[in-house]
Design a protein around this motif. Structure first.
Motif, PDB file in Angstrom:
ATOM      1  N   LEU A 121       1.462  -1.349   0.129  1.00  0.00           N
ATOM      2  CA  LEU A 121       0.098   0.298   0.492  1.00  0.00           C
ATOM      3  C   LEU A 121       1.118   0.949  -0.152  1.00  0.00           C
ATOM      4  CD1 LEU A 121      -1.151   2.321   1.823  1.00  0.00           C
ATOM      5  CD2 LEU A 121      -2.712   1.114   0.409  1.00  0.00           C
ATOM      6  N   LEU A 122       0.701   2.081  -0.919  1.00  0.00           N
ATOM      7  CA  LEU A 122       1.664   3.213  -1.119  1.00  0.00           C
ATOM      8  C   LEU A 122       0.878   4.351  -0.852  1.00  0.00           C
ATOM      9  CD1 LEU A 122       3.814   4.825  -2.302  1.00  0.00           C
ATOM     10  CD2 LEU A 122       3.121   4.791  -4.856  1.00  0.00           C
ATOM     11  N   LYS A 123       1.412   5.263   0.211  1.00  0.00           N
ATOM     12  CA  LYS A 123       0.749   6.515   0.248  1.00  0.00           C
ATOM     13  C   LYS A 123       1.560   8.121   0.017  1.00  0.00           C
ATOM     14  CE  LYS A 123      -1.926   9.774   2.829  1.00  0.00           C
ATOM     15  NZ  LYS A 123      -0.896  10.582   2.748  1.00  0.00           N
TER      16      LYS A 123
ATOM     17  N   ALA B 292      -9.650   6.124  -3.426  1.00  0.00           N
ATOM     18  CA  ALA B 292     -10.506   7.546  -2.871  1.00  0.00           C
ATOM     19  C   ALA B 292     -10.507   7.976  -2.215  1.00  0.00           C
ATOM     20  CB  ALA B 292     -10.068   8.149  -4.511  1.00  0.00           C
ATOM     21  N   ALA B 293     -10.858   9.185  -1.585  1.00  0.00           N
ATOM     22  CA  ALA B 293     -12.222  10.014  -0.373  1.00  0.00           C
ATOM     23  C   ALA B 293     -11.810   9.569   1.052  1.00  0.00           C
ATOM     24  CB  ALA B 293     -13.169   9.528  -1.197  1.00  0.00           C
ATOM     25  N   GLY B 294     -10.631   9.190   0.930  1.00  0.00           N
ATOM     26  CA  GLY B 294     -10.306   8.766   2.297  1.00  0.00           C
ATOM     27  C   GLY B 294     -10.937   7.457   2.563  1.00  0.00           C
ATOM     28  N   THR B 295     -11.513   7.677   4.100  1.00  0.00           N
ATOM     29  CA  THR B 295     -11.772   6.203   4.299  1.00  0.00           C
ATOM     30  C   THR B 295     -14.108   6.645   4.020  1.00  0.00           C
ATOM     31  OG1 THR B 295     -12.128   7.445   6.722  1.00  0.00           O
ATOM     32  CG2 THR B 295     -10.840   6.679   6.731  1.00  0.00           C
TER      33      THR B 295
ATOM     34  N   THR C 128      -6.184  11.345   5.995  1.00  0.00           N
ATOM     35  CA  THR C 128      -5.637  10.101   4.285  1.00  0.00           C
ATOM     36  C   THR C 128      -4.713   8.737   4.954  1.00  0.00           C
ATOM     37  OG1 THR C 128      -4.145  11.526   3.734  1.00  0.00           O
ATOM     38  CG2 THR C 128      -6.674  10.965   2.620  1.00  0.00           C
ATOM     39  N   ASP C 129      -3.843   9.540   5.760  1.00  0.00           N
ATOM     40  CA  ASP C 129      -3.136   8.112   6.506  1.00  0.00           C
ATOM     41  C   ASP C 129      -4.134   7.152   7.528  1.00  0.00           C
ATOM     42  OD1 ASP C 129      -1.121   9.852   5.853  1.00  0.00           O
ATOM     43  OD2 ASP C 129      -0.590  10.218   7.746  1.00  0.00           O
ATOM     44  N   THR C 130      -4.918   7.450   7.909  1.00  0.00           N
ATOM     45  CA  THR C 130      -5.059   6.245   8.656  1.00  0.00           C
ATOM     46  C   THR C 130      -6.244   6.216   7.079  1.00  0.00           C
ATOM     47  OG1 THR C 130      -5.956   7.854  10.355  1.00  0.00           O
ATOM     48  CG2 THR C 130      -7.431   5.710  10.404  1.00  0.00           C
ATOM     49  N   ALA C 131      -6.650   6.130   5.996  1.00  0.00           N
ATOM     50  CA  ALA C 131      -7.303   5.735   5.058  1.00  0.00           C
ATOM     51  C   ALA C 131      -6.624   4.777   4.780  1.00  0.00           C
ATOM     52  CB  ALA C 131      -7.671   7.016   4.260  1.00  0.00           C
TER      53      ALA C 131
ATOM     54  N   ILE D 244       6.971   6.608  17.734  1.00  0.00           N
ATOM     55  CA  ILE D 244       5.883   7.305  16.901  1.00  0.00           C
ATOM     56  C   ILE D 244       4.976   7.669  18.132  1.00  0.00           C
ATOM     57  CG2 ILE D 244       4.787   7.408  15.264  1.00  0.00           C
ATOM     58  CD1 ILE D 244       7.670   7.264  13.987  1.00  0.00           C
ATOM     59  N   ILE D 245       4.605   7.447  18.495  1.00  0.00           N
ATOM     60  CA  ILE D 245       3.269   8.372  19.048  1.00  0.00           C
ATOM     61  C   ILE D 245       4.177   8.361  20.505  1.00  0.00           C
ATOM     62  CG2 ILE D 245       1.131   7.185  20.380  1.00  0.00           C
ATOM     63  CD1 ILE D 245       0.722   4.860  18.715  1.00  0.00           C
ATOM     64  N   VAL D 246       4.539   7.819  21.484  1.00  0.00           N
ATOM     65  CA  VAL D 246       4.871   8.744  22.718  1.00  0.00           C
ATOM     66  C   VAL D 246       5.246   9.793  22.210  1.00  0.00           C
ATOM     67  CG1 VAL D 246       6.330   8.279  24.836  1.00  0.00           C
ATOM     68  CG2 VAL D 246       4.669   6.261  23.970  1.00  0.00           C
ATOM     69  N   LYS D 247       7.021  10.277  21.301  1.00  0.00           N
ATOM     70  CA  LYS D 247       7.528  11.173  21.420  1.00  0.00           C
ATOM     71  C   LYS D 247       6.774  12.207  20.249  1.00  0.00           C
ATOM     72  CE  LYS D 247      11.487   8.357  20.739  1.00  0.00           C
ATOM     73  NZ  LYS D 247      12.826   8.546  21.725  1.00  0.00           N
ATOM     74  N   GLY D 248       6.008  12.088  19.922  1.00  0.00           N
ATOM     75  CA  GLY D 248       4.767  12.866  19.372  1.00  0.00           C
ATOM     76  C   GLY D 248       5.563  13.761  18.107  1.00  0.00           C
ATOM     77  N   LEU D 249       5.729  12.072  17.316  1.00  0.00           N
ATOM     78  CA  LEU D 249       6.429  12.987  15.847  1.00  0.00           C
ATOM     79  C   LEU D 249       5.506  12.095  14.954  1.00  0.00           C
ATOM     80  CD1 LEU D 249       9.478  10.284  15.951  1.00  0.00           C
ATOM     81  CD2 LEU D 249       9.894  12.376  16.384  1.00  0.00           C
ATOM     82  N   LYS D 250       6.186  13.543  14.297  1.00  0.00           N
ATOM     83  CA  LYS D 250       4.775  14.009  13.196  1.00  0.00           C
ATOM     84  C   LYS D 250       4.218  13.411  11.844  1.00  0.00           C
ATOM     85  CE  LYS D 250       3.620  17.113  16.495  1.00  0.00           C
ATOM     86  NZ  LYS D 250       2.186  17.385  17.086  1.00  0.00           N
ATOM     87  N   VAL D 251       5.265  12.414  11.933  1.00  0.00           N
ATOM     88  CA  VAL D 251       5.000  11.758   9.791  1.00  0.00           C
ATOM     89  C   VAL D 251       4.151  10.778   9.962  1.00  0.00           C
ATOM     90  CG1 VAL D 251       5.998   9.416  11.295  1.00  0.00           C
ATOM     91  CG2 VAL D 251       7.113  10.316   9.584  1.00  0.00           C
ATOM     92  N   MET D 252       3.173  10.709  10.863  1.00  0.00           N
ATOM     93  CA  MET D 252       2.000  10.415  10.781  1.00  0.00           C
ATOM     94  C   MET D 252       1.104  10.509  11.012  1.00  0.00           C
ATOM     95  SD  MET D 252       3.229   6.389  10.949  1.00  0.00           S
ATOM     96  CE  MET D 252       4.413   6.886  10.331  1.00  0.00           C
ATOM     97  N   ASP D 253      -0.465  10.342  11.974  1.00  0.00           N
ATOM     98  CA  ASP D 253      -1.616  10.607  12.411  1.00  0.00           C
ATOM     99  C   ASP D 253      -1.520   8.799  13.917  1.00  0.00           C
ATOM    100  OD1 ASP D 253      -3.544   8.682  11.975  1.00  0.00           O
ATOM    101  OD2 ASP D 253      -3.404  10.204  10.597  1.00  0.00           O
ATOM    102  N   THR D 254      -1.125   9.471  14.705  1.00  0.00           N
ATOM    103  CA  THR D 254      -1.478   8.165  15.532  1.00  0.00           C
ATOM    104  C   THR D 254      -2.576   6.883  15.457  1.00  0.00           C
ATOM    105  OG1 THR D 254      -2.828   9.004  17.323  1.00  0.00           O
ATOM    106  CG2 THR D 254      -0.568  10.081  17.750  1.00  0.00           C
ATOM    107  N   ALA D 255      -3.386   7.230  15.253  1.00  0.00           N
ATOM    108  CA  ALA D 255      -4.699   6.453  14.375  1.00  0.00           C
ATOM    109  C   ALA D 255      -3.828   5.658  13.790  1.00  0.00           C
ATOM    110  CB  ALA D 255      -5.556   6.905  14.195  1.00  0.00           C
TER     111      ALA D 255
END
Length: 241
Positions: free
Chosen positions: A11-13, A134-137, A144-147, A192-203
């Motif tokens: 899956l390519l985002k 397309a159209a996310g979720t 769209t990261d979560t999608a 990724i979640i604990v450090k709050g890195l903004k590379v993707m959303d936590t979900a």
């Protein structure tokens, strides 16, 4: 066709901003063609490829909706429509390269795209067609990261590739602002979640962790990156256990 691929189904985002090119708004032909060529190279190797594309080059839900006095849900729906435009543009570029491709939309618009149907998407992949989601979720309040993480989980992708614009992995801070930012070769979902890195959303990160899908963050501008990753070469940052 390469029978020794490390990953068979991916899956390519791709972010919407990746399609901006040198423009401030809209879709630039050059990055669209470049992404299409990268996908074709991987496709010719025998990989089954699904794509989720963002819409930030046209409309950013939270940012633009506030300016227009819209509520977030309405803004998110407009953002979803932007992803459909990008998906159709990418589909056209792939078709020019004789790559069989289908767009599936989470919001029904049967004149221009198929509705998202999980088993139909999987069948397209098995028939060597690229599928663009397309159209996310299809729902507001989800990125769209979560999608991408959701669709990767649904189709049984072996890896999620997150193509970034000018950033070759996950850093401790924004490398464009902080020259001392440290790049990680490998990092856990939890960090990724604990450090709050903004590379993707936590979900999206939590969903990939739940379904044991590794994430590779890489710079899509580096030519041949997807093909190299399919061969098992180390690029970018691997997010996983």
């Amino acid at each position: 066709m390469d029978n020794n691929l490390k990953y068979k189904r991916i899956l390519l985002k791709v972010s919407g901003e990746a399609l901006l090119g040198d423009q401030e708004f809209g879709i630039d032909q050059k990055p669209v063609e470049m992404i299409a060529n990268e996908i074709k190279e991987a496709h010719d190797m025998g990989a089954e490829i699904a794509v989720v594309v963002g819409g930030g080059n046209i409309f950013r839900g939270m940012k633009n909706s506030a300016k227009l006095g819209m509520d977030q849900a309405s803004g998110d729906y407009v953002g979803m429509l932007a992803t459909v435009m990008n998906a159709i543009a990418l589909q056209s570029a792939l078709r020019k390269l004789n790559v069989s491709c289908r767009v599936q939309s989470a919001i029904d618009m049967d004149k221009i795209a198929e509705p998202y149907i999980r088993f139909k998407a999987i069948r397209h992949l098995e028939k060597n067609r690229v599928v663009i989601f397309a159209a996310g979720t299809g729902n507001p309040f989800f990125t769209t990261d979560t999608a991408a993480a959701l669709r990767a989980s649904e189709i049984g992708a072996e890896v999620m590739l997150m193509a970034k614009n000018g950033v070759d992995g996950v850093y401790s801070d924004d490398p464009k602002i902080n020259p001392d930012a440290k790049k990680y070769d490998r990092i856990s979902y939890d960090d990724i979640i604990v450090k709050g890195l903004k590379v993707m959303d936590t979900a999206s990160c939590a969903l990939c962790k739940q379904n044991n899908i590794p994430i590779i963050v890489f710079d899509f501008a580096a030519k041949g990156s997807i093909a190299k990753l399919l061969k098992g070469e180390k690029l970018g940052t691997i997010v996983g256990e």
